[in-house]
Scaffold this motif. Structure first.
Motif, PDB file in Angstrom:
ATOM      1  N   LEU A  10       0.820  -1.205   0.000  1.00  0.00           N
ATOM      2  CA  LEU A  10       0.000   0.000   0.000  1.00  0.00           C
ATOM      3  C   LEU A  10       0.858   1.262   0.000  1.00  0.00           C
ATOM      4  O   LEU A  10       0.500   2.270  -0.608  1.00  0.00           O
ATOM      5  CB  LEU A  10      -0.943  -0.016   1.201  1.00  0.00           C
ATOM      6  CG  LEU A  10      -2.045  -1.083   1.132  1.00  0.00           C
ATOM      7  CD1 LEU A  10      -2.787  -1.173   2.459  1.00  0.00           C
ATOM      8  CD2 LEU A  10      -3.016  -0.781  -0.003  1.00  0.00           C
ATOM      9  N   THR A  11       1.997   1.195   0.669  1.00  0.00           N
ATOM     10  CA  THR A  11       2.928   2.334   0.623  1.00  0.00           C
ATOM     11  C   THR A  11       3.454   2.531  -0.791  1.00  0.00           C
ATOM     12  O   THR A  11       3.561   3.660  -1.287  1.00  0.00           O
ATOM     13  CB  THR A  11       4.099   2.106   1.593  1.00  0.00           C
ATOM     14  OG1 THR A  11       3.594   2.006   2.924  1.00  0.00           O
ATOM     15  CG2 THR A  11       5.095   3.250   1.511  1.00  0.00           C
ATOM     16  N   ALA A  12       3.755   1.421  -1.464  1.00  0.00           N
ATOM     17  CA  ALA A  12       4.218   1.494  -2.850  1.00  0.00           C
ATOM     18  C   ALA A  12       3.131   2.091  -3.748  1.00  0.00           C
ATOM     19  O   ALA A  12       3.420   2.885  -4.654  1.00  0.00           O
ATOM     20  CB  ALA A  12       4.612   0.101  -3.341  1.00  0.00           C
ATOM     21  N   TYR A  13       1.865   1.702  -3.498  1.00  0.00           N
ATOM     22  CA  TYR A  13       0.748   2.248  -4.263  1.00  0.00           C
ATOM     23  C   TYR A  13       0.656   3.757  -4.065  1.00  0.00           C
ATOM     24  O   TYR A  13       0.465   4.519  -5.018  1.00  0.00           O
ATOM     25  CB  TYR A  13      -0.550   1.570  -3.803  1.00  0.00           C
ATOM     26  CG  TYR A  13      -1.802   2.064  -4.481  1.00  0.00           C
ATOM     27  CD1 TYR A  13      -2.247   1.489  -5.668  1.00  0.00           C
ATOM     28  CD2 TYR A  13      -2.565   3.095  -3.922  1.00  0.00           C
ATOM     29  CE1 TYR A  13      -3.408   1.937  -6.282  1.00  0.00           C
ATOM     30  CE2 TYR A  13      -3.719   3.548  -4.528  1.00  0.00           C
ATOM     31  CZ  TYR A  13      -4.138   2.964  -5.711  1.00  0.00           C
ATOM     32  OH  TYR A  13      -5.284   3.419  -6.311  1.00  0.00           O
ATOM     33  N   ARG A  14       0.838   4.190  -2.802  1.00  0.00           N
ATOM     34  CA  ARG A  14       0.780   5.615  -2.498  1.00  0.00           C
ATOM     35  C   ARG A  14       1.902   6.369  -3.223  1.00  0.00           C
ATOM     36  O   ARG A  14       1.663   7.411  -3.848  1.00  0.00           O
ATOM     37  CB  ARG A  14       0.895   5.833  -0.994  1.00  0.00           C
ATOM     38  CG  ARG A  14       0.894   7.305  -0.597  1.00  0.00           C
ATOM     39  CD  ARG A  14       1.179   7.506   0.878  1.00  0.00           C
ATOM     40  NE  ARG A  14       0.044   7.129   1.712  1.00  0.00           N
ATOM     41  CZ  ARG A  14       0.039   6.111   2.553  1.00  0.00           C
ATOM     42  NH1 ARG A  14       1.121   5.335   2.663  1.00  0.00           N
ATOM     43  NH2 ARG A  14      -1.018   5.856   3.292  1.00  0.00           N
ATOM     44  N   LEU A  15       3.092   5.832  -3.178  1.00  0.00           N
ATOM     45  CA  LEU A  15       4.238   6.495  -3.817  1.00  0.00           C
ATOM     46  C   LEU A  15       4.101   6.517  -5.329  1.00  0.00           C
ATOM     47  O   LEU A  15       4.425   7.512  -5.985  1.00  0.00           O
ATOM     48  CB  LEU A  15       5.541   5.799  -3.409  1.00  0.00           C
ATOM     49  CG  LEU A  15       5.910   5.908  -1.914  1.00  0.00           C
ATOM     50  CD1 LEU A  15       7.127   5.051  -1.609  1.00  0.00           C
ATOM     51  CD2 LEU A  15       6.157   7.361  -1.523  1.00  0.00           C
TER      52      LEU A  15
END
Length: 440
Positions: A10-15
């Protein structure tokens, strides 16, 4: 380990979303050229609004398109009736027009921000919602995470998970759990949908039934209806509605087959996407079928074979012109379309067998005798011919559809009950603030 992996994904999706943000302008511009965005309101997709946030409590309601918007309109009407501000977001131009038509300035409409952190954050900074209500299956990771970070209660209403969506989420169950733990409550359409949301980690989950059952039948322009009925006269009529690619060709085949028994037959074809009308009209004419396009104001004459319903917002008209309707996205495509509107308007319903997205509604309609599934073109032609020849059976199906819808009602009060813990404090707050302003 899986929880950490979900957080990382999810952090990767945000970035990735933040990185892509400067590049989406071209995409929005392209959608505008296709009529899928309002040119003067494109900035709303970036979370930028020209409208000031009104004072007092505010609920954000989101519904993707026309079907979902129609389903939650009675719910929005009730919430706004409590004196609570509502900002109603949608993702399509047609649904935006619907909201304006139904509410005028009583409810604020905005286009939903892109599910990218800068857009969502800007939207939430501006509107500061006290509660977020999401309709059906609009699971947008960044939006859900940002609301969760801000401790804004978010409730999914009329919740639905198709076979395909559920299978996809199951493969990524750790991500589903990380998202769904942010939902304060899921109000599912059916027991099956409720079980699926629970399996993906949502808590609590209740079942209300389908909000679409508690809506009004689609409206109609009475003058237009009278004109069309006069033009059609006593001709036998059937309709193929909400059709997808390939189903219009099947409808033309059925017309030619059934016309051998009913020479005066009129077939109404209402494509799900009216922008395909030029292609469809050319295809019908190429087969020697005399076609009248509703959007061009043509008149149905004795020689007309096909009335092409290539307009938006007139399903109530087309369904009132027939007693037999095939509901599309069920023969050449998968998932089906909503059969409840034709059932409300006393229509004998025919459908292909691929109705997974409306399984519960079709199951009830079939059990009561209001709908019948057909496997192919020949079975559809046979069913249309049979119903045209057998008035008693046609009437039986029509009445069974209405009775089924009446039995299914009750989703709106059940949904309001589930929302009560979140809505009641806002009602109190709205009354206190309104009283305070009057005393100044």
């Amino acid at each position: 380990m899986s929880e950490r992996w979900a957080r990382a994904m999810l952090t990767a999706y945000r970035l990735a979303g933040a990185a892509a943000y400067p590049l989406v302008g071209g995409y929005i511009a392209w959608r505008t050229t296709k009529g899928k965005e309002e040119r003067t309101r494109r900035r709303e997709r970036y979370g930028i609004s020209k409208v000031a946030r009104p004072p007092g409590p505010l609920v954000w309601v989101h519904a993707a398109s026309v079907g979902e918007s129609n389903a939650v309109i009675p719910l929005v009407r009730r919430i706004a009736g409590f004196g609570i501000n509502v900002v109603f977001t949608t993702g399509t131009v047609t649904s935006a027009h619907l909201v304006r038509e139904k509410f005028g300035d009583k409810v604020l409409h905005q286009y939903v921000p892109l599910d990218l952190k800068p857009a969502v954050s800007r939207f939430l900074d501006h509107w500061k919602p006290d509660l977020a209500i999401i309709a059906e299956s609009e699971i947008w990771p960044m939006t859900i995470l940002e609301l969760g970070t801000r401790r804004v209660p978010q409730v999914l209403v009329n919740g639905r998970l198709s076979d395909r969506s559920f299978a996809a989420w199951k493969k990524r169950s750790f991500i589903a759990e990380a998202l769904f733990e942010n939902l304060s409550h899921v109000v599912a359409q059916s027991e099956l949908d409720g079980e699926r949301f629970r399996a993906l980690g949502a808590r609590p989950v209740s079942v209300s039934g389908n909000l679409k059952v508690d809506t009004d039948p689609p409206a109609v322009d009475e003058d237009a209806l009278r004109r069309m009925q006069f033009e059609i006269g006593g001709r036998p009529v059937w309709a193929a509605i909400s059709t997808h690619k390939g189903e219009e060709e099947i409808a033309a085949d059925v017309h030619e087959l059934v016309k051998k028994r009913h020479p005066e037959l009129l077939t109404i074809v209402v494509p799900r996407h009216p922008d395909r009308a030029d292609t469809l009209a050319a295809a019908f004419s190429g087969r020697g079928l005399k076609t009248v396009r509703r959007s061009l104001g043509g008149h149905v004459g004795p020689e007309t074979d096909i009335l092409l319903g290539d307009t938006i917002g007139e399903m109530g008209l087309y369904l009132r012109l027939t007693e037999i309707a095939f509901v599309g996205r069920s023969m050449t495509s998968e998932g089906g379309q909503n059969p409840l509107e034709p059932a409300m308007l006393e229509t004998a319903i025919l459908s292909g067998r691929n109705v997974q997205n409306f399984r519960d509604s079709y199951q009830k309609l079939i059990e009561r005798g209001g709908a019948r599934l057909v496997g192919d073109r020949d079975m559809l032609a046979g069913a249309v011919n049979f119903l045209l020849c057998n008035e008693a059976k046609r009437r039986q199906m029509m009445h069974a559809g209405v009775e089924t819808v009446n039995e299914m009602r009750g989703a709106l009060p059940a949904t309001l009950k589930a929302l009560e813990p979140y809505i009641y404090p806002l009602i109190v707050k709205a009354r206190l603030e309104d009283g305070g302003r009057k005393n100044r």
